[in-house]
Scaffold this motif. Structure first.
Motif, PDB file in Angstrom:
ATOM      1  N   LEU A 235       0.599  -1.107   0.070  1.00 47.82           N
ATOM      2  CA  LEU A 235      -0.024  -0.020   0.032  1.00 47.82           C
ATOM      3  C   LEU A 235       0.985   1.362  -0.035  1.00 47.82           C
ATOM      4  O   LEU A 235       0.528   2.202  -0.733  1.00 47.82           O
ATOM      5  CB  LEU A 235      -1.087  -0.079   1.333  1.00 47.82           C
TER       6      LEU A 235
ATOM      7  N   SER B  52       2.501   1.479  -3.570  1.00 52.69           N
ATOM      8  CA  SER B  52       1.431   1.823  -4.566  1.00 52.69           C
ATOM      9  C   SER B  52       1.065   3.361  -4.240  1.00 52.69           C
ATOM     10  O   SER B  52       0.953   4.207  -5.351  1.00 52.69           O
ATOM     11  CB  SER B  52       0.241   1.151  -4.344  1.00 52.69           C
ATOM     12  N   MET B  53       0.876   3.938  -2.939  1.00 52.81           N
ATOM     13  CA  MET B  53       0.303   5.299  -2.749  1.00 52.81           C
ATOM     14  C   MET B  53       1.551   6.380  -3.208  1.00 52.81           C
ATOM     15  O   MET B  53       1.307   7.305  -3.856  1.00 52.81           O
ATOM     16  CB  MET B  53       0.068   5.447  -1.394  1.00 52.81           C
TER      17      MET B  53
ATOM     18  N   SER C  27      -1.877   9.327  -3.556  1.00 53.53           N
ATOM     19  CA  SER C  27      -2.637   8.649  -2.353  1.00 53.53           C
ATOM     20  C   SER C  27      -3.972   8.001  -2.729  1.00 53.53           C
ATOM     21  O   SER C  27      -4.276   6.837  -2.293  1.00 53.53           O
ATOM     22  CB  SER C  27      -2.517   9.559  -1.441  1.00 53.53           C
ATOM     23  N   ASN C  28      -4.902   8.837  -3.385  1.00 48.77           N
ATOM     24  CA  ASN C  28      -6.072   8.543  -3.807  1.00 48.77           C
ATOM     25  C   ASN C  28      -5.941   7.322  -4.711  1.00 48.77           C
ATOM     26  O   ASN C  28      -6.840   6.353  -4.300  1.00 48.77           O
ATOM     27  CB  ASN C  28      -6.783   9.678  -4.519  1.00 48.77           C
TER      28      ASN C  28
ATOM     29  N   GLY D 108      -3.821   4.973  -5.173  1.00 52.20           N
ATOM     30  CA  GLY D 108      -3.119   3.896  -4.473  1.00 52.20           C
ATOM     31  C   GLY D 108      -4.379   3.167  -3.535  1.00 52.20           C
ATOM     32  O   GLY D 108      -4.474   2.098  -3.539  1.00 52.20           O
ATOM     33  N   MET D 109      -4.810   4.027  -2.888  1.00 50.58           N
ATOM     34  CA  MET D 109      -6.007   3.561  -1.933  1.00 50.58           C
ATOM     35  C   MET D 109      -7.067   2.820  -2.880  1.00 50.58           C
ATOM     36  O   MET D 109      -7.748   1.781  -2.415  1.00 50.58           O
ATOM     37  CB  MET D 109      -6.756   4.694  -1.208  1.00 50.58           C
TER      38      MET D 109
END
Length: 633
Positions: A234, A237-238, A243-244, A246-247
């Motif tokens: 996580l 990926s973020m 951030s958005n 990845g989440m």
């Protein structure tokens, strides 16, 4: 306070077990519905419309119902490497840290599933054929998953309480405060943003390697493998996607695995093995093998290998095979004055066949992470499994010739007794042939074969009068524990795998390996050596979950078949089950027979480890051993 926590734990454990029982019943219901669909299709050419739109939510709900019970039972894969280094108190704090990070990971899972459910509800998304409300279904499933958070919070409180109670000095209390600060680091956005700013300047491949190192650090410090891989994936990926994004990607991949009907094969095959054990099939396999070859010198040991292979085809589990066959075979070999080391080594090695012979839980997990065909992998592993059995039999024969005094010759079983043993074991042969034969011929899909196997084993257990309240609860507990264990691993692994895939690490690995040698086979041998070393200190599932996202793309880039690599990987990680000093099957032998010395078990497995190395060499040198049978379909 401690008494209150213990009381809450007892209450929550009882409640979550009942919820999990309903979930397992629901998954068994998938088996019944799928078998009905097969019958309607076969006899009336009229399958159930939209069956997958029914079974996928049922599977997700069943899995969700098992997760709280798994949290209550602390069903996780952790590496206890630091226990002897930091002592009892230090390890108690590490366990509390791991429990807290698992709580954070599960919180993110629930949060993103709720966000996805909200989005589906807003756009009015429905299933294609039956037009079921996808958002509403996801809300219900996520609400059940959310129960896991309350249970895990209680587990964290209990483990923190244990560590704090052991503390007798101010320094240890400070350690506890540092633990809270570390957990707060993952919760409060500001520290994350500061670290993310540092990571943002990295190349994606080096960022992924940094996350890989962070994941290893968490695993070494006893953080559950599922949480370690998930949080590291996580984070990477973020940073790479933002951030958005990845989440969002994290929630999407968890949702995909939760509602992936192909994963239904796992709990259904688990239930097939559990019901077969309840029906007494394990002892029947062993008795028939003993009747056939038990009169030979070393025949009882050979029968143990054949019995392990047969039982492994029912359970798909190395540990279950070793424990079940060991309880039958070790006393029999002791009664006939077999060498204790050979007896223990034979059972431990035979147990490794449980994951190699289809159906196998490790094969299913590999297929999902590698996006490969489960059925093709099942077929591909048949010849290597037969090769493993033959090499183990050869290892026993050579051991017998070198040390004939420790292996007495048995008595020939009367022909009528042999026929009776065969008559008692015919149901096992039917069950295995029905499942594997159905997949090979294309009559069944993998999920249909698992459903047929589970329902058939359930029917055999009923016919033998073995089904009662106690046995049903035993099957449910075993299935619940394994489902909870595997799904948390999958949630973490699939996100870690995604992060590695988008980072360019495979290309970096190719460049690094080819700098050492340009010969693909030598690179494969180097990777195999890494697996053999890891197998001495780590669990099978942990090794594969951690390494697969890195090594599979590398191997594919070298031009090797992912099916071949999958079977080779499974053979490599299974050697770790019997490799000293920490092979799990070795300790199972010790638990069955407390009088055994570990040095005797180490000595007993040595010929089988050599046989496994020969098998690995043959699979690397002749990939056709794996690829021939799938090519005949």
């Amino acid at each position: 306070m401690r008494a209150l926590l213990d009381r809450l734990h007892v209450i929550s454990h009882g409640i979550t077990e009942k919820i999990a029982a309903l979930g397992v019943i629901g998954i068994l219901g998938i088996g019944f519905v799928t078998v009905l669909d097969v019958l309607l299709r076969f006899f009336f050419n009229n399958p159930i419309d939209g069956l997958n739109e029914i079974t996928a939510p049922l599977l997700a709900l069943g899995v969700a119902a098992c997760l709280p019970a798994g949290a209550s039972g602390r069903v996780n894969i952790t590496i206890d490497f630091m226990q002897t280094l930091v002592g009892t108190l230090g390890f108690a704090w590490l366990r509390a840290l791991g429990s807290g990070l698992l709580l954070i990971f599960l919180t993110v899972v629930v949060w993103r599933l709720f966000a996805l459910a909200e989005r589906y509800t807003m756009v009015g998304r429905t299933s294609n054929l039956l037009e079921l409300p996808v958002g509403l279904i996801l809300y219900v499933v996520t609400s059940v998953v959310a129960l896991t958070l309350f249970v895990q919070l209680l587990q964290f409180a209990l483990q923190f309480s244990d560590a704090f109670r052991l503390s007798r000095r101010v320094g240890y209390t400070i350690c506890g405060l540092c633990l809270l600060l570390i957990l707060g680091f993952f919760v409060v956005p500001a520290p994350y943003q500061a670290v993310a700013a540092v990571f943002t300047g990295m190349q994606p491949a080096f960022l992924a390697l940094t996350c890989f190192g962070l994941m290893w650090l968490m695993v070494i410090f006893s953080v559950p493998v599922g949480a370690a891989t998930g949080l590291a994936g996580l984070l990477g990926s973020m940073v790479i996607l933002g951030s958005n994004a990845g989440m969002t990607m994290f929630g999407g991949r968890v949702h995909h695995m939760l509602f992936n009907e192909s994963l239904a094969v796992l709990p259904l095959f688990l239930m097939m093995g559990s019901f077969a054990t309840v029906a007494g099939m394990s002892s029947e396999i062993y008795r028939f093998a003993n009747s056939a070859i038990g009169h030979l010198r070393g025949g009882l040991a050979m029968a143990t290998i054949l019995g392990s292979a047969g039982f492994g085809a029912l359970t798909g589990s190395s540990l279950a095979t070793s424990a079940t066959i060991g309880k039958v075979a070790l006393p029999e070999m002791a009664k006939r004055n077999y060498s204790r080391s050979l007896a223990a080594g034979t059972v431990a090695a035979g147990g490794t066949l449980g994951q190699l012979i289809p159906p196998s839980t490790v094969i299913v997990i590999y297929a999902l992470l590698a996006e490969a065909s489960i059925g093709t992998l099942f077929i591909a592993t048949i010849v290597p499994a037969l090769l493993a059995v033959c090499l183990y039999l050869v290892a026993i024969s050579i051991t017998v010739k070198l040390s004939p005094g420790g292996v007495p010759k048995g008595e020939r079983v009367p022909r009528m007794q042999m026929m009776r043993d065969f008559g008692n074991g015919w149901q096992v042969i039917v069950l295995i042939t029905l499942v594997i034969g159905g997949i090979y011929t294309g009559v069944f899909t993998e999920t249909e074969a698992a459903s047929v196997g589970a329902i058939a084993a359930f029917g055999f257990a009923i016919a033998r009068g073995k089904i009662n309240r106690d046995t049903i609860w035993a099957v449910m507990r075993e299935t619940t524990s394994t489902i909870a264990l595997i799904y948390v691993l999958i949630f973490g692994a699939t996100n870690f795998s995604f992060m590695v895939g988008i980072s360019g690490v495979p290309d970096l690995m190719v460049a690094g390996m080819t700098a050492l040698t340009t010969t693909p086979v030598l690179i494969v041998i180097m990777i195999a050596a890494i697996y053999l070393v890891l197998g001495t200190v780590m669990d099978t599932f942990a090794i594969m979950i951690i390494t697969l996202p890195v090594f599979l793309p590398l191997v594919e880039s070298l031009g090797f078949d992912p099916i071949w690599w999958g079977i080779l990987t499974i053979c490599l990680v299974e050697i770790g089950m019997i490799t000293p000093p920490f092979g799990l099957n070795l300790f199972i032998m010790k638990s069955i027979d407390p009088h055994l010395k570990l040095t005797d078990v180490y000595k007993g497995v040595a010929p089988f480890v050599v046989a496994d190395v020969v098998k690995i060499a043959l699979l690397i040198g002749f990939p056709i051993i794996v690829l021939w049978l799938p090519g005949t379909r």
